[in-house]
Design a protein around this motif. Structure first.
Motif, PDB file in Angstrom:
ATOM      1  N   ASP A 143      -4.979 -16.464  -0.112  1.00 54.23           N
ATOM      2  CA  ASP A 143      -3.757 -16.204  -0.863  1.00 54.23           C
ATOM      3  C   ASP A 143      -2.852 -17.425  -0.734  1.00 54.23           C
ATOM      4  O   ASP A 143      -3.122 -18.338   0.053  1.00 54.23           O
ATOM      5  N   ASP A 194      -2.446  -6.612  -4.355  1.00 51.28           N
ATOM      6  CA  ASP A 194      -2.226  -7.098  -2.992  1.00 51.28           C
ATOM      7  C   ASP A 194      -3.565  -7.377  -2.314  1.00 51.28           C
ATOM      8  O   ASP A 194      -4.318  -6.457  -1.987  1.00 51.28           O
ATOM      9  N   SER A 208      -6.841 -14.335  -4.332  1.00 52.70           N
ATOM     10  CA  SER A 208      -5.719 -13.659  -4.974  1.00 52.70           C
ATOM     11  C   SER A 208      -5.443 -14.305  -6.326  1.00 52.70           C
ATOM     12  O   SER A 208      -5.894 -15.425  -6.607  1.00 52.70           O
ATOM     13  N   LYS A 215      -3.945  -5.868   1.212  1.00 52.50           N
ATOM     14  CA  LYS A 215      -4.201  -4.428   1.163  1.00 52.50           C
ATOM     15  C   LYS A 215      -5.676  -4.162   0.888  1.00 52.50           C
ATOM     16  O   LYS A 215      -6.264  -3.232   1.449  1.00 52.50           O
TER      17      LYS A 215
END
Length: 240
Positions: A39, A144, A111, A147
């Protein structure tokens, strides 16, 4: 006779120096990485690496019979940041008591933010890591990413195994997900004019607690598979 003695002495000396496991790695001293995610913080431009690590205490490994209380989670998720990808990966060691072992990695997750900024720096860093398998699957997450890495799959021991098996299952059951590996991704990047299309995992925004339902059957799935991300060069340009 003297020459024979010297020859034997030299041979014995060489054998003693090359024998033994000078670089051995005992399993009980290793942290097995099962999945990795990448990310980026848009405010600072720092890379973030999220690793899912197997928990041998919960998976029936060493000392699994010791201790009591609540059942341990079969995997552990930790993250670290860095100005470059390699630095972020190295910073993971600050939170672990064991040396990372990457050969068991099943999946790489990017991401949306890091995909839009360009994945070449990540691929370059990954290519330099020892023991990483180029047969690992690659995917982009819509939602996310942390997550997703912390999600549990009801039928699998670990989240990384659940993601990997979901990709394999959907590959043979339905053609709604473009399956691509690290090795294939390297080949795509090395061919100018040939653009990448990487499969997508969507992370549900709602959860069982947010929806107010207590029944496990009403809870949303950990991840929804389908579609993909279109690339131009090493940068994502949109969803499909």
């Amino acid at each position: 006779m003297k020459n024979k003695f010297i020859a034997v002495l030299v041979i014995v000396t060489i054998v003693l120096n090359i024998s033994g496991c000078w670089n051995r790695r005992d399993p009980e001293n290793l942290a097995l990485v099962l999945g990795m995610a990448f990310d980026m913080d848009p405010a600072t431009g720092m890379y973030q690496v999220i690793a899912q690590i197997a928990n041998p205490l919960a998976l029936g490994g060493q000392d699994s019979g010791q201790g009591g209380g609540a059942q341990k989670k079969p995997f552990w998720t930790l993250s670290a940041s860095g100005r470059i990808v390699f630095e972020a990966m190295r910073n993971l060691t600050e939170a672990s008591s064991r040396e990372f072992f990457w050969a068991h990695n099943r999946i790489f997750v990017f991401s949306e933010e890091v995909a839009k900024s360009g994945i070449y720096p990540i691929m370059d860093a990954v290519d330099r890591v020892r023991h990483l398998r180029t047969s690992s699957h690659v995917t982009i997450t819509d939602g996310d990413v942390k997550k997703l890495m912390e999600a549990e799959f009801p039928l699998e021991e670990t989240g990384a195994k659940g993601l990997d098996r979901q990709i394999v299952t959907i590959r043979y059951e339905r053609s709604i997900f473009p399956v691509i590996t690290i090795n294939e991704l390297h080949n795509e990047l090395a061919q100018p004019g040939r653009e990448m299309f990487i499969g997508k995992f969507e992370v549900p925004k709602s959860s069982e607690q947010e929806s107010g339902h207590d029944s496990k059957t009403s809870a949303p799935p950990p991840a929804i598979i389908g579609g993909g991300a279109m690339f131009k060069g090493d940068k994502m340009v949109g969803w499909a």
